[in-house]
Motif scaffolding. Structure first.
Motif, PDB file in Angstrom:
ATOM      1  N   TYR A  25       0.902  -1.197   0.104  1.00 16.60           N
ATOM      2  CA  TYR A  25      -0.153   0.001   0.020  1.00 16.60           C
ATOM      3  C   TYR A  25       0.918   1.246   0.172  1.00 16.60           C
ATOM      4  O   TYR A  25       0.747   2.066  -0.546  1.00 16.60           O
ATOM      5  CB  TYR A  25      -0.861   0.078   1.282  1.00 16.60           C
ATOM      6  N   ILE A  84       3.993  -0.540   4.459  1.00 15.78           N
ATOM      7  CA  ILE A  84       2.318  -0.876   4.900  1.00 15.78           C
ATOM      8  C   ILE A  84       1.888  -1.598   3.738  1.00 15.78           C
ATOM      9  O   ILE A  84       1.966  -1.537   2.541  1.00 15.78           O
ATOM     10  CB  ILE A  84       1.660   0.343   4.678  1.00 15.78           C
ATOM     11  N   GLY A  85       1.402  -2.932   4.327  1.00 15.87           N
ATOM     12  CA  GLY A  85       1.074  -3.993   3.279  1.00 15.87           C
ATOM     13  C   GLY A  85       1.438  -5.275   3.677  1.00 15.87           C
ATOM     14  O   GLY A  85       1.503  -5.546   4.847  1.00 15.87           O
ATOM     15  N   PRO A 107       0.454  -6.751  16.091  1.00 15.51           N
ATOM     16  CA  PRO A 107      -0.307  -5.651  16.602  1.00 15.51           C
ATOM     17  C   PRO A 107      -1.287  -5.152  15.766  1.00 15.51           C
ATOM     18  O   PRO A 107      -1.289  -5.385  14.454  1.00 15.51           O
ATOM     19  CB  PRO A 107       0.786  -4.658  16.964  1.00 15.51           C
ATOM     20  N   ASN A 108      -1.989  -3.880  16.020  1.00 21.74           N
ATOM     21  CA  ASN A 108      -2.928  -3.314  15.154  1.00 21.74           C
ATOM     22  C   ASN A 108      -2.070  -2.850  13.960  1.00 21.74           C
ATOM     23  O   ASN A 108      -0.907  -2.271  13.787  1.00 21.74           O
ATOM     24  CB  ASN A 108      -3.737  -2.111  15.815  1.00 21.74           C
ATOM     25  N   ALA A 118      -0.596  -4.490  11.397  1.00 22.09           N
ATOM     26  CA  ALA A 118       0.573  -5.206  11.102  1.00 22.09           C
ATOM     27  C   ALA A 118       0.405  -5.923   9.767  1.00 22.09           C
ATOM     28  O   ALA A 118       1.635  -6.097   9.011  1.00 22.09           O
ATOM     29  CB  ALA A 118       0.958  -6.174  12.144  1.00 22.09           C
ATOM     30  N   GLY A 119      -0.698  -6.090   9.228  1.00 21.01           N
ATOM     31  CA  GLY A 119      -0.995  -6.617   7.959  1.00 21.01           C
ATOM     32  C   GLY A 119      -1.619  -7.857   8.026  1.00 21.01           C
ATOM     33  O   GLY A 119      -1.737  -8.672   7.055  1.00 21.01           O
ATOM     34  N   LYS A 120      -2.217  -8.191   9.160  1.00 23.42           N
ATOM     35  CA  LYS A 120      -2.881  -9.529   9.168  1.00 23.42           C
ATOM     36  C   LYS A 120      -4.288  -9.478   8.126  1.00 23.42           C
ATOM     37  O   LYS A 120      -4.396 -10.457   7.429  1.00 23.42           O
ATOM     38  CB  LYS A 120      -3.415  -9.968  10.544  1.00 23.42           C
ATOM     39  N   SER A 121      -5.013  -8.599   8.330  1.00 22.51           N
ATOM     40  CA  SER A 121      -6.253  -8.719   7.655  1.00 22.51           C
ATOM     41  C   SER A 121      -6.022  -8.601   5.961  1.00 22.51           C
ATOM     42  O   SER A 121      -6.648  -9.189   5.213  1.00 22.51           O
ATOM     43  CB  SER A 121      -7.314  -7.590   8.001  1.00 22.51           C
ATOM     44  N   THR A 122      -4.734  -7.934   5.767  1.00 19.81           N
ATOM     45  CA  THR A 122      -4.618  -7.721   4.503  1.00 19.81           C
ATOM     46  C   THR A 122      -4.097  -9.154   3.991  1.00 19.81           C
ATOM     47  O   THR A 122      -4.541  -9.315   2.668  1.00 19.81           O
ATOM     48  CB  THR A 122      -3.302  -6.729   4.175  1.00 19.81           C
ATOM     49  N   ARG A 172      -7.311 -11.179   3.364  1.00 21.31           N
ATOM     50  CA  ARG A 172      -8.111 -10.704   2.189  1.00 21.31           C
ATOM     51  C   ARG A 172      -7.444 -11.283   0.800  1.00 21.31           C
ATOM     52  O   ARG A 172      -8.162 -11.769   0.111  1.00 21.31           O
ATOM     53  CB  ARG A 172      -8.003  -9.311   2.269  1.00 21.31           C
ATOM     54  N   GLU A 195     -10.256 -12.625  13.852  1.00 24.35           N
ATOM     55  CA  GLU A 195     -10.493 -12.082  15.237  1.00 24.35           C
ATOM     56  C   GLU A 195     -11.972 -12.578  15.605  1.00 24.35           C
ATOM     57  O   GLU A 195     -12.782 -11.664  15.710  1.00 24.35           O
ATOM     58  CB  GLU A 195     -10.439 -10.540  15.528  1.00 24.35           C
ATOM     59  N   HIS A 197      -5.895 -11.642  18.641  1.00 23.42           N
ATOM     60  CA  HIS A 197      -5.188 -10.963  19.757  1.00 23.42           C
ATOM     61  C   HIS A 197      -5.095 -11.640  21.310  1.00 23.42           C
ATOM     62  O   HIS A 197      -4.777 -11.275  22.146  1.00 23.42           O
ATOM     63  CB  HIS A 197      -5.761  -9.236  20.058  1.00 23.42           C
TER      64      HIS A 197
HETATM   65  N1  LIG Z   1      -7.046  -0.583   1.077  1.00 23.63           N
HETATM   66  C1  LIG Z   1      -6.226   0.051   1.808  1.00 23.63           C
HETATM   67  N2  LIG Z   1      -5.345   0.909   1.121  1.00 23.63           N
HETATM   68  C2  LIG Z   1      -4.400   1.485   1.644  1.00 23.63           C
HETATM   69  N3  LIG Z   1      -3.777   1.152   3.053  1.00 23.63           N
HETATM   70  C3  LIG Z   1      -4.677   0.060   3.625  1.00 23.63           C
HETATM   71  C4  LIG Z   1      -5.585  -0.606   2.760  1.00 23.63           C
HETATM   72  N4  LIG Z   1      -6.125  -1.720   3.733  1.00 23.63           N
HETATM   73  C5  LIG Z   1      -5.168  -1.642   4.796  1.00 23.63           C
HETATM   74  N5  LIG Z   1      -4.170  -0.573   4.800  1.00 23.63           N
HETATM   75  C6  LIG Z   1      -3.209  -0.383   5.709  1.00 23.63           C
HETATM   76  O1  LIG Z   1      -2.566  -1.494   5.834  1.00 23.63           O
HETATM   77  C7  LIG Z   1      -2.019  -1.776   7.180  1.00 23.63           C
HETATM   78  C8  LIG Z   1      -2.475  -3.107   7.652  1.00 23.63           C
HETATM   79  O2  LIG Z   1      -3.728  -3.283   7.904  1.00 23.63           O
HETATM   80  P1  LIG Z   1      -4.455  -4.683   8.238  1.00 23.63           P
HETATM   81  O3  LIG Z   1      -5.978  -4.317   8.410  1.00 23.63           O
HETATM   82  O4  LIG Z   1      -3.936  -5.740   7.364  1.00 23.63           O
HETATM   83  O5  LIG Z   1      -3.967  -4.853   9.510  1.00 23.63           O
HETATM   84  P2  LIG Z   1      -4.051  -5.742  11.036  1.00 23.63           P
HETATM   85  O6  LIG Z   1      -3.097  -6.391  11.394  1.00 23.63           O
HETATM   86  O7  LIG Z   1      -5.327  -6.609  10.486  1.00 23.63           O
HETATM   87  O8  LIG Z   1      -4.727  -4.562  12.204  1.00 23.63           O
HETATM   88  P3  LIG Z   1      -5.837  -5.132  12.991  1.00 23.63           P
HETATM   89  O9  LIG Z   1      -5.222  -5.804  14.195  1.00 23.63           O
HETATM   90  O10 LIG Z   1      -5.985  -3.357  13.526  1.00 23.63           O
HETATM   91  O11 LIG Z   1      -7.094  -5.519  12.337  1.00 23.63           O
HETATM   92  C9  LIG Z   1      -2.582  -0.709   8.011  1.00 23.63           C
HETATM   93  O12 LIG Z   1      -1.455   0.440   7.943  1.00 23.63           O
HETATM   94  C10 LIG Z   1      -3.742  -0.104   6.966  1.00 23.63           C
HETATM   95  O13 LIG Z   1      -4.074   1.292   7.118  1.00 23.63           O
END
Ligand SMILES: Nc1ncnc2c1ncn2[C@@H]1O[C@H](COP(=O)(O)OP(=O)(O)OP(=O)(O)O)[C@@H](O)[C@H]1O
Length: 234
Positions: free
Chosen positions: A11, A15-16, A35-36, A38-42, A45, A153, A186
């Motif tokens: 991203y 970030i990504g 942590p929040n 970190a990129g887990k949901s990315t 997906r 989660e 978490h």
């Molecule tokens: N569509 C997008 N465009 C740009 N940045 C994005 C996009 N989706 C997520 N991000 C960024 O990517 C990074 C990882 O996000 P992600 O949702 O994967 O984190 P996470 O580890 O699942 O966090 P959490 O524990 O808070 O759910 C974050 O900095 C987020 O802002």
């Protein structure tokens, strides 16, 4: 088997997801911790084919989610921490709707899970508590005894009874149906109890993996502190 090779989704700087390699053998439960942000949901997906990687490959039971997400969804269940269901339906109507749409869905199993979670599904979803909605979402995701289950989660904010009911369901799916599970959480206790392997994500990178030992909670706590602790500015 789940195999992720050299996965990248950028991203912006750090970030990504960056060069992620990860393998989950059939029937194993793998925990992702980080942590929040970190990129887990990315990562999740991309695994589900919701977003396309910049490069790298994901193969799940010989299916590529990018090119064949329909096939992937036939044997995959997914639950996120923020479920969204049709609020105006009763729980039971919604379950029947999903049952009609899903390949290999088993209504007897739905009824068993309604008993297991001790839930009255006759009321409208909009009147249900967060935990009840989570239970409905879990039943939807597992009513076809999926080969692959992805949980982002799934139990955040839920009570300890519900947590144990959830753990029992994951153990049953693994034991009786050989389900492979990827769980982002978490809640270290949940990961320690359910997962045989854990991976830590930081700034989009999978920085460490290990086999969870018998008393895994201490092991996970210690590694988490080492990998992520920052000096307090207060
Ligand atoms: N569509 C997008 N465009 C740009 N940045 C994005 C996009 N989706 C997520 N991000 C960024 O990517 C990074 C990882 O996000 P992600 O949702 O994967 O984190 P996470 O580890 O699942 O966090 P959490 O524990 O808070 O759910 C974050 O900095 C987020 O802002």
């Amino acid at each position: 088997m789940v195999k992720i090779s050299n996965l990248n989704k950028k991203y912006s700087e750090n970030i990504g997801n960056f060069d992620i390699n990860l393998t989950i053998p059939d029937g194993k439960v793998y925990g992702i911790i980080g942590p929040n942000g970190a990129g887990k949901s990315t990562m999740i997906r991309q695994i589900l084919g919701f977003i396309r990687p910049d490069s790298g490959e994901i193969i799940i039971n010989e299916v590529n989610p990018v090119t064949n997400s329909k096939k992937l969804m036939e044997f995959t269940g997914y639950v996120s921490g923020e479920v969204s269901l049709y609020n105006n339906m009763t729980g039971i109507k919604y379950l029947k709707l999903v049952h009609g749409l899903k390949k290999d869905a088993d209504w007897d199993f739905v009824e068993l899970l309604l008993k297991h979670f001790d839930i009255n599904a006759n009321q409208k979803i909009k009147k249900m508590s967060k935990g009840m909605k989570q239970k409905i979402a879990l039943i939807c995701a597992t009513m076809n005894k999926p080969k692959f289950l992805v949980l982002d989660e799934p139990t955040s904010g839920l009570d300890p009874i519900m947590q144990e009911q959830f753990n029992d369901l994951i153990r049953k799916l693994q034991k009786d149906y050989g389900t492979t599970v990827l769980i982002c959480s978490h809640i270290f206790e949940e990961v320690a109890k359910l997962c045989s392997q854990v991976g830590f994500i930081k700034d989009g990178r999978l920085i460490e993996e290990f086999e969870v030992e018998k008393n895994g909670i201490d092991q996970i706590n210690e590694r988490f502190k080492k990998l992520y602790t920052k000096e307090s500015v207060l």
